[in-house]
Structures are given as structure tokens and as C-alpha cells.
Design an enzyme around this catalytic site. Structure first.
Site, PDB file in Angstrom:
ATOM      1  N   GLY A 139      45.353  37.586  39.980  1.00  0.00           N
ATOM      2  CA  GLY A 139      44.347  37.996  39.015  1.00  0.00           C
ATOM      3  C   GLY A 139      42.955  37.655  39.506  1.00  0.00           C
ATOM      4  O   GLY A 139      42.216  38.508  39.998  1.00  0.00           O
ATOM      5  N   CYS A 240      32.657  47.771  41.672  1.00  0.00           N
ATOM      6  CA  CYS A 240      33.058  48.460  40.439  1.00  0.00           C
ATOM      7  C   CYS A 240      33.121  47.477  39.276  1.00  0.00           C
ATOM      8  O   CYS A 240      32.714  47.796  38.151  1.00  0.00           O
ATOM      9  CB  CYS A 240      34.409  49.146  40.630  1.00  0.00           C
ATOM     10  SG  CYS A 240      34.448  50.395  41.944  1.00  0.00           S
ATOM     11  N   ARG A 245      31.209  44.932  34.219  1.00  0.00           N
ATOM     12  CA  ARG A 245      30.779  43.689  33.580  1.00  0.00           C
ATOM     13  C   ARG A 245      29.446  43.858  32.875  1.00  0.00           C
ATOM     14  O   ARG A 245      29.194  43.201  31.855  1.00  0.00           O
ATOM     15  CB  ARG A 245      30.693  42.578  34.630  1.00  0.00           C
ATOM     16  CG  ARG A 245      32.045  42.076  35.111  1.00  0.00           C
ATOM     17  CD  ARG A 245      31.932  41.267  36.380  1.00  0.00           C
ATOM     18  NE  ARG A 245      33.247  40.770  36.809  1.00  0.00           N
ATOM     19  CZ  ARG A 245      33.491  40.307  38.030  1.00  0.00           C
ATOM     20  NH1 ARG A 245      32.526  40.282  38.946  1.00  0.00           N
ATOM     21  NH2 ARG A 245      34.705  39.870  38.336  1.00  0.00           N
ATOM     22  N   GLU A 365      38.120  40.779  33.875  1.00  0.00           N
ATOM     23  CA  GLU A 365      36.999  41.101  34.768  1.00  0.00           C
ATOM     24  C   GLU A 365      36.196  39.847  35.119  1.00  0.00           C
ATOM     25  O   GLU A 365      34.973  39.854  35.156  1.00  0.00           O
ATOM     26  CB  GLU A 365      36.124  42.190  34.156  1.00  0.00           C
ATOM     27  CG  GLU A 365      36.898  43.487  34.001  1.00  0.00           C
ATOM     28  CD  GLU A 365      36.031  44.660  33.631  1.00  0.00           C
ATOM     29  OE1 GLU A 365      34.867  44.698  34.078  1.00  0.00           O
ATOM     30  OE2 GLU A 365      36.517  45.536  32.916  1.00  0.00           O
ATOM     31  N   GLY A 366      36.931  38.781  35.395  1.00  0.00           N
ATOM     32  CA  GLY A 366      36.326  37.519  35.791  1.00  0.00           C
ATOM     33  C   GLY A 366      36.369  36.508  34.668  1.00  0.00           C
ATOM     34  O   GLY A 366      35.692  36.678  33.654  1.00  0.00           O
TER      35      GLY A 366
END
Length: 386
Positions: A139, A240, A245, A365-366
Site C-alpha cells: 500500500g 497522478c 490529492r 492516497e498516502g
């Protein structure tokens, strides 16, 4: 000016930005809000129907140019994300993944043939896209991806799997990232290609009004034309993510605003001990602190949007925005829940639904920890990832 706009931040927008925001807000009011609590409870979303509605208004890939895309500013895109997530994070995720991940990857790294094939249909909502980077065992560390792409004559063969992929169960095309001998490469993979299968992820406690799936790639044979020719190395998918984000920075503010507006309305009408809840000092202190954080988050999002429109937005700056705004939005949702008391857990109010959704937004996304390390590397010049 609304009570939440303490600093008259609306005056910082131009007329076009306000118009786009208002169009998105009206669409959400008409098409999403009346139904989203049921979608969430039932664990479903009419993704194709919504995609066509969003496409008619130019919300899909709206910050891209050409190929049927609206060519709007980054700020206008952010404002649309805010309005969408004020209804539900899952609905905003549909638009973010479509426009900032799948469409952006093809728009930025694809061939002209790929752009002509996919972008007009994706912009119109006639096709749906997804973005396959995250894997079951990889992940936060995409550099360790296990999905492989190997050459076989003029073809490419993909083998592996992707996990937690928004839109996957309803997608027509997936942008898949895989490791080849030459490094990480991207592919535009039609979902009806032999060897591609999708399992929808059920029993989610968050982002329930969103279609999420696991993609399995079993010796998927693709022509050479399926590879995104300009996508070379891990920087391509990471760029991307930077695009997406930015939308999250704005979107989280929408969830927080909806919680605050709901709570203000509740606290000014709910009477306890002979007066409205809003008349107590402890309640006003909570509301004041939350409103201040919301205003600060909006200023941060607007600054990042202006930098993006000037072509000067850096990845670590987006990390500052995602780290702060999602974290603060989640805190606002939790605090609002306390003011609503037992009613805060009821599906009749959106607050706990937003809080549950934001638990996922905090991670995807982080994670917060990853963004802290990105910022830390910028501050110190030292990488703490390895």
C-alpha cells in the site's frame, strides 16, 4: 456571507469559480443528497448514472484540456470536489478517481490513440475508469509492487493483483501499474480483456456509497498499444496521486462544512436546561474552534489551488494540504458528533457517516504518516522511508 465564512473567503473567488461551485452544489442538492444516506446504508451507489450526470456538467476530468474536458482551473476543480464531498466522500471519490487518476494518467502519459479512444467517453461519463496501483501487500510502498509486466513478442503480459481500487467493479478501463524489466510501466487495460477479473469488496464500514474492488490479472495479454508510452518509472503514478490529492485537500473541507452546518442548525434549535445548546459556553467554544480550523483549511486549499494554476505546485505542498485538512476534518466530524449526542450516531444526520468516510480518506492516497515523512524530507533533506 454564511456564518461559517468568518473571514469573507468567498470574496477571494472570481465569478467563474463561484458559478462552477454553485452548479456543483445544486447538482448535489438535486441528485445526491436526497438518496445518499440510503446508498450508504445499502452499500451501493448508482455509479454509471451519476457519472453521466457529472459528465453532462463537465465535472469529469474538468481540470484537463481537450478531448471533451472542460479545461477549468485547479481552484474550480477543488471547489467542485468540496461540494461533492459535502454530500459524501464516496461520491467525490468517483469523480476524483475518474478525472485525476484514470483520465489524468491517460491525458498526461498516453498515446494520441489512447487519448482519442478513452478520454471523450470518460469525460462524458459514458465510460468509467479506475487506477490500479495499490496491492494487497503493498500500500504505502508502491515501489515494492508485485504485479509484473513482461514482453512476449510484440505483446505485453500482465500478472498480479490490485486491491482497494475505487470504481473497479463498474469500470470500463483500468490504468494498471506493473513492474517490467525496464522499471515501472503503465497500461490502459480494458476491463473485458481475458484474464481480468474483479471482486467487489463488501462489508465496508466506510465509503459505503462507493464501488470498491480487487482486480486480479491472470496472464493478461495486451497489445503494445496498451502501454502508456510516456509513463516511465514510479514518478508517473506518483504524479497522478499528486493530482488526486489536491482534490482531497478541498473535498475534506466539504465533509467538515456539512458537519458544521448540520451541528449549527441542531445546536441552535435543540433545547436543554431551558436554553438552546448553542447558548452554552462549552458548545460555543467547540463551534468556534472548529470554524477557525475550517477557515484555515480553506485558505490552505485556496493557496495550493492558486499554485497549481500557476504551474508551481510541488508534491510536498500537497502533502501539507492533505495532512492538515483531512486530519482537521476528521476532528471536526468527531467533535460535531459530541454536540449532537445520541442523535449523532443516527443516519438521519450525516455527521457520523462523514466521520466514517474520513477515516478512509485519512488513509488512502498516502496515510498521514507518509505525508509527515514527505514533509520531513523536505525540511531536513533526509529520507526516512528506507
Amino acid at each position: 456571507m454564511t456564518p461559517l465564512d468568518l473571514l469573507d473567503l468567498d470574496s477571494l473567488l472570481d465569478d467563474e469559480e463561484r458559478q462552477i461551485r454553485d452548479v456543483a452544489r445544486q447538482l448535489v442538492a438535486d441528485r445526491v443528497r436526497p438518496h445518499v444516506a440510503d446508498w450508504y446504508e445499502e452499500g451501493r451507489v448508482p455509479a454509471r448514472e451519476l457519472a453521466r450526470e457529472f459528465g453532462k456538467l463537465g465535472l469529469l476530468g474538468m481540470h484537463l484540456t481537450g478531448y471533451g474536458c472542460a479545461g477549468s482551473s485547479a481552484v474550480a476543480y477543488g471547489l467542485a470536489c468540496l461540494e461533492l464531498e459535502a454530500a459524501d466522500s464516496g461520491v467525490r471519490s468517483l469523480v476524483s478517481v475518474q478525472g485525476s487518476l484514470a483520465m489524468y494518467a491517460i491525458w498526461r502519459y498516453g498515446s494520441e490513440e489512447q487519448k482519442q479512444r478513452w478520454l471523450p467517453a470518460l469525460a462524458a461519463g459514458e465510460a468509467i475508469g479506475c487506477f490500479g496501483l495499490t496491492e494487497p501487500d503493498h500500500g504505502s510502498d508502491p515501489a515494492s509492487m508485485a504485479t509484473r509486466a513482461r514482453r512476449d513478442g510484440d505483446d505485453w503480459v500482465l500478472h498480479g493483483g490490485k486491491m482497494w481500487i475505487t470504481n473497479a467493479p463498474v469500470a470500463d478501463v483500468a490504468v494498471i501499474w506493473a513492474r517490467a524489466d525496464e522499471g515501472v510501466r503503465g497500461f490502459a487495460v480494458p476491463m473485458d480483456t481475458p484474464g481480468v477479473s474483479v471482486r467487489e469488496i463488501r462489508r465496508k464500514l466506510s465509503l459505503r456509497a462507493s464501488a470498491t474492488g480487487e482486480i486480479t490479472l491472470d496472464e493478461v495479454r495486451l497489445p503494445a498499444a496498451a502501454r502508456l508510452p510516456e509513463a516511465v518509472g514510479l514518478k508517473a503514478p506518483l504524479s497522478c496521486l499528486t493530482e488526486a490529492r489536491h482534490g482531497i485537500v478541498w473535498g475534506a473541507l466539504g465533509a467538515a462544512r456539512d458537519c458544521l452546518e448540520t451541528t449549527l442548525a441542531y445546536a441552535t434549535t435543540r433545547t436543554q436546561f431551558g436554553r438552546p445548546l448553542a447558548g452554552f459556553q462549552l458548545t460555543q467554544a467547540k463551534l468556534a474552534d472548529m470554524a477557525v480550523e475550517w477557515q484555515k483549511g480553506y485558505l490552505l486549499a485556496l493557496r495550493l489551488g492558486r499554485l497549481a494554476d500557476a504551474g508551481r505546485l510541488r508534491p510536498e505542498q500537497v502533502s501539507v494540504g492533505k495532512l492538515n485538512n483531512v486530519r482537521e476534518a476528521l476532528d471536526i466530524a468527531r467533535q460535531c458528533r459530541t454536540i449532537l449526542g445520541a442523535n449523532g450516531i443516527s443516519g438521519e444526520y450525516p455527521v457520523l457517516r462523514h466521520a466514517n468516510n474520513l477515516e478512509s480518506v485519512l488513509t488512502y492516497e498516502g496515510t498521514s504518516e507518509i505525508h509527515q515523512l514527505v514533509i520531513g524530507q523536505r525540511l531536513t533533506g533526509l529520507s526516512a522511508f528506507a
